[in-house]
Enzyme design. Structure first.
Site, PDB file in Angstrom:
ATOM      1  CB  VAL A 113       6.682  16.244 -20.930  1.00  0.00           C
ATOM      2  CG1 VAL A 113       5.653  17.381 -20.882  1.00  0.00           C
ATOM      3  CG2 VAL A 113       7.292  16.137 -22.308  1.00  0.00           C
ATOM      4  CB  SER A 114       8.440  12.268 -17.578  1.00  0.00           C
ATOM      5  OG  SER A 114       8.471  13.137 -16.465  1.00  0.00           O
TER       6      SER A 114
END
Length: 186
Positions: A11-12
């Site tokens: 995930v970012s």
């Protein structure tokens, strides 16, 4: 020789959760799952590095989506090419493709290009939003650490010969901030 299915989730941001991806990867048979919480643009992702290091010929790397491997076409294709040369299969659950075939490699190129385009569009929209906010007189980015009164005090104390460390203690900020606002390099 036994083969292994390794999962990789990314995930970012720290505020996001890898749990949905991890659940998908487990359901797809991943025995070990490595995770990162950082931008796919970065090449120094420790979870991906560990996963890639663990993979052996005959193993399979499973990702929830191809864009989890990276956000640029070159980055994704380099990873896929490296894994192919090492005899590692890659499965992407969203795209449902086998990247060891010519058609799969073509699809990988298209999907990687779409991920890169999406990233560029996000960057453009964010820049446009910041420009619009700035044009309306709104604060853009982080608010200043010191207000005008504190800056004035810091400059006066510095001109009077007070040390940067003492000024930082008086105002309640870091020495770097005092240096920055008194326009004097450390």
């Amino acid at each position: 020789m036994t083969t292994e299915t390794i999962g990789y989730a990314r995930v970012s941001t720290q505020g996001q959760s890898t749990d949905p991806q991890v659940d998908q990867l487990r359901a797809a048979g991943a025995e070990r799952i490595y995770c990162d919480k950082m931008s796919g643009v970065r090449s120094d992702r420790p979870g991906l590095a560990e996963a890639l290091d663990r993979l052996r010929p005959g193993d399979t790397l499973v990702v929830a989506a191809l864009d989890r491997l990276g956000r640029s076409v070159i980055q994704v294709l380099n990873t896929l090419t490296d894994l192919d040369h090492r005899g590692v299969a890659v499965r992407s659950l969203r795209e449902g493709l086998d990247f060891s075939t010519p058609a799969g490699r073509l699809a990988a190129t298209v999907f990687a290009a779409m991920a890169e385009l999406e990233r560029e569009l996000i960057r453009e929209r964010a820049a446009a939003g910041r420009a619009a906010a700035k044009a309306r007189g709104r604060q853009v980015g982080r608010p200043p650490v010191l207000d005008a009164e504190q800056v004035d005090l810091a400059r006066k104390l510095r001109a009077a010969g007070e040390s940067v460390a003492a000024i930082a203690r008086i105002i309640g900020t870091s020495r770097a901030t005092i240096y920055r606002w008194t326009e004097e390099a450390p």
